[in-house]
Design a protein around this motif. Sequence first.
Motif, short mmCIF file in Angstrom:
data_model
loop_
_atom_site.label_atom_id
_atom_site.label_comp_id
_atom_site.label_asym_id
_atom_site.label_seq_id
_atom_site.Cartn_x
_atom_site.Cartn_y
_atom_site.Cartn_z
N THR A 106 -18.74 25.52 -2.86
CA THR A 106 -18.23 24.56 -1.88
C THR A 106 -19.14 23.33 -1.82
OG1 THR A 106 -17.19 26.27 -0.52
CG2 THR A 106 -17.72 24.18 0.56
N LEU A 107 -20.45 23.56 -1.83
CA LEU A 107 -21.39 22.43 -1.80
C LEU A 107 -21.19 21.54 -3.02
CD1 LEU A 107 -23.81 20.90 -0.69
CD2 LEU A 107 -25.31 22.57 -1.79
N TYR A 108 -21.03 22.16 -4.20
CA TYR A 108 -20.83 21.37 -5.41
C TYR A 108 -19.46 20.68 -5.43
CZ TYR A 108 -25.07 22.79 -7.85
OH TYR A 108 -26.38 22.95 -8.24
N ALA A 109 -18.51 21.22 -4.69
CA ALA A 109 -17.20 20.56 -4.61
C ALA A 109 -17.33 19.23 -3.85
CB ALA A 109 -16.20 21.47 -3.91
N PHE A 110 -18.22 19.19 -2.87
CA PHE A 110 -18.45 17.96 -2.12
C PHE A 110 -19.41 17.02 -2.86
CE2 PHE A 110 -16.80 20.43 1.42
CZ PHE A 110 -16.15 19.48 2.20
N PHE A 111 -20.45 17.61 -3.45
CA PHE A 111 -21.50 16.82 -4.11
C PHE A 111 -21.78 17.47 -5.46
CE2 PHE A 111 -22.18 16.73 0.49
CZ PHE A 111 -22.01 15.37 0.73
N PRO A 112 -21.33 16.86 -6.55
CA PRO A 112 -21.37 17.50 -7.88
C PRO A 112 -22.77 17.82 -8.40
CG PRO A 112 -19.84 15.65 -7.85
CD PRO A 112 -20.60 15.60 -6.57
N VAL A 118 0.28 16.24 11.15
CA VAL A 118 -0.78 16.74 12.04
C VAL A 118 -1.71 17.68 11.28
CG1 VAL A 118 -1.27 18.16 14.04
CG2 VAL A 118 0.57 16.48 14.15
N ASN A 119 -1.12 18.58 10.50
CA ASN A 119 -1.94 19.51 9.72
C ASN A 119 -2.82 18.77 8.72
OD1 ASN A 119 -0.95 21.73 11.05
ND2 ASN A 119 0.66 22.14 9.55
N ASP A 120 -2.24 17.73 8.09
CA ASP A 120 -3.02 16.94 7.14
C ASP A 120 -4.20 16.28 7.84
OD1 ASP A 120 -1.34 17.64 5.13
OD2 ASP A 120 -0.18 15.77 5.14
N GLU A 121 -3.97 15.75 9.04
CA GLU A 121 -5.04 15.10 9.79
C GLU A 121 -6.10 16.12 10.19
OE1 GLU A 121 -3.09 13.23 13.03
OE2 GLU A 121 -2.38 11.51 11.85
N ASP A 122 -5.67 17.30 10.59
CA ASP A 122 -6.62 18.35 10.95
C ASP A 122 -7.47 18.74 9.75
OD1 ASP A 122 -5.72 18.37 13.52
OD2 ASP A 122 -4.41 20.13 13.27
N ASP A 123 -6.81 18.85 8.58
CA ASP A 123 -7.54 19.20 7.36
C ASP A 123 -8.56 18.12 7.01
OD1 ASP A 123 -6.11 21.51 7.14
OD2 ASP A 123 -4.70 20.75 5.64
N ALA A 124 -8.15 16.86 7.16
CA ALA A 124 -9.06 15.75 6.85
C ALA A 124 -10.25 15.75 7.80
CB ALA A 124 -8.31 14.42 6.94
N ASP A 125 -9.99 16.00 9.10
CA ASP A 125 -11.08 16.08 10.07
C ASP A 125 -12.03 17.22 9.73
OD1 ASP A 125 -10.21 13.92 11.52
OD2 ASP A 125 -9.12 15.11 13.02
N GLY A 126 -11.45 18.34 9.32
CA GLY A 126 -12.28 19.48 8.96
C GLY A 126 -13.18 19.17 7.78
N LEU A 127 -12.63 18.47 6.78
CA LEU A 127 -13.44 18.11 5.62
C LEU A 127 -14.55 17.13 5.99
CD1 LEU A 127 -10.63 17.67 2.92
CD2 LEU A 127 -12.35 19.50 3.05
N ARG A 128 -14.24 16.19 6.89
CA ARG A 128 -15.26 15.23 7.32
C ARG A 128 -16.38 15.94 8.08
NH1 ARG A 128 -10.82 11.60 7.98
NH2 ARG A 128 -10.43 12.36 10.10
N HIS A 129 -16.01 16.87 8.95
CA HIS A 129 -17.02 17.62 9.70
C HIS A 129 -17.87 18.47 8.75
CE1 HIS A 129 -15.90 16.36 13.65
NE2 HIS A 129 -14.68 16.85 13.57
N LYS A 130 -17.23 19.09 7.78
CA LYS A 130 -17.97 19.92 6.83
C LYS A 130 -18.92 19.07 6.01
CE LYS A 130 -17.70 23.61 6.28
NZ LYS A 130 -18.54 24.66 6.88
N ARG A 131 -18.45 17.92 5.57
CA ARG A 131 -19.31 17.01 4.80
C ARG A 131 -20.49 16.56 5.65
NH1 ARG A 131 -20.17 11.62 3.57
NH2 ARG A 131 -20.43 11.13 1.35
#
Length: 212
Positions: free
Chosen positions: A52-58, A5-18
């Motif tokens: 953080t921005l560069y972590a998503f988009f180099p 569940v935590n992994d899924e929450d983390d993945a959702d959070g990353l998708r929303h942030k992206r």
Amino acid sequence: MTGTVNDEDDADGLRHKRRDLLNVARRHFMAEGYAAARMEAIARDASVSTATLYAFFPSKTDLFTHVIDDASDDFARQIQGIQVRGGTVREQLTAFAETYARFMGDPFVRAVFRLVMAERKRFQPTADGFFERGRGEIGGVLMQVIRDQADKGALRIERPSWAAGQLMGMIEHPVFFVPMVTGDDVQSRRDASCIATQAVDTFLARYGTGQG
């Protein structure tokens, strides 16, 4: 289970942030252009650190490419709404034409096209893919209608691709190309429904058989 569940929450959070980062970057690129847009300003506007921005988009190049790809995905979802159901040839063509006129008349759509055209030399493959995808997905819907109606005898068309381009061109000119050249403040005196109806009338006068 908790870890999953935590992994899924983390993945959702990353998708929303992206998603948030892409939306903010899109606004900056559309307002300022590629050259003037700054990664630091985009990060600040998105309430994240530059790291953080560069972590998503180099790189800014990578970010811009993803912004255009994301806009293309948005357009594809809108294009999927051009669903032409049963009816006469006029009804089916009009359903397509009205939806296409509203889509091409959207100021946001024009803004993205302006951005892509302005940066075409710098991002040739990305720009070409953007244009080809739109042409193929939108034109494919109309081509299917034309072929189906030709099989039923309602249209007499030797080259469906030419005919489709002519109908789309009659719609694009007033709702897309004129505002692209003259500015968004200049609006056609005809609304989308009127433009679509007149385009279909002209199309059927050329290709219709009077059947269906």
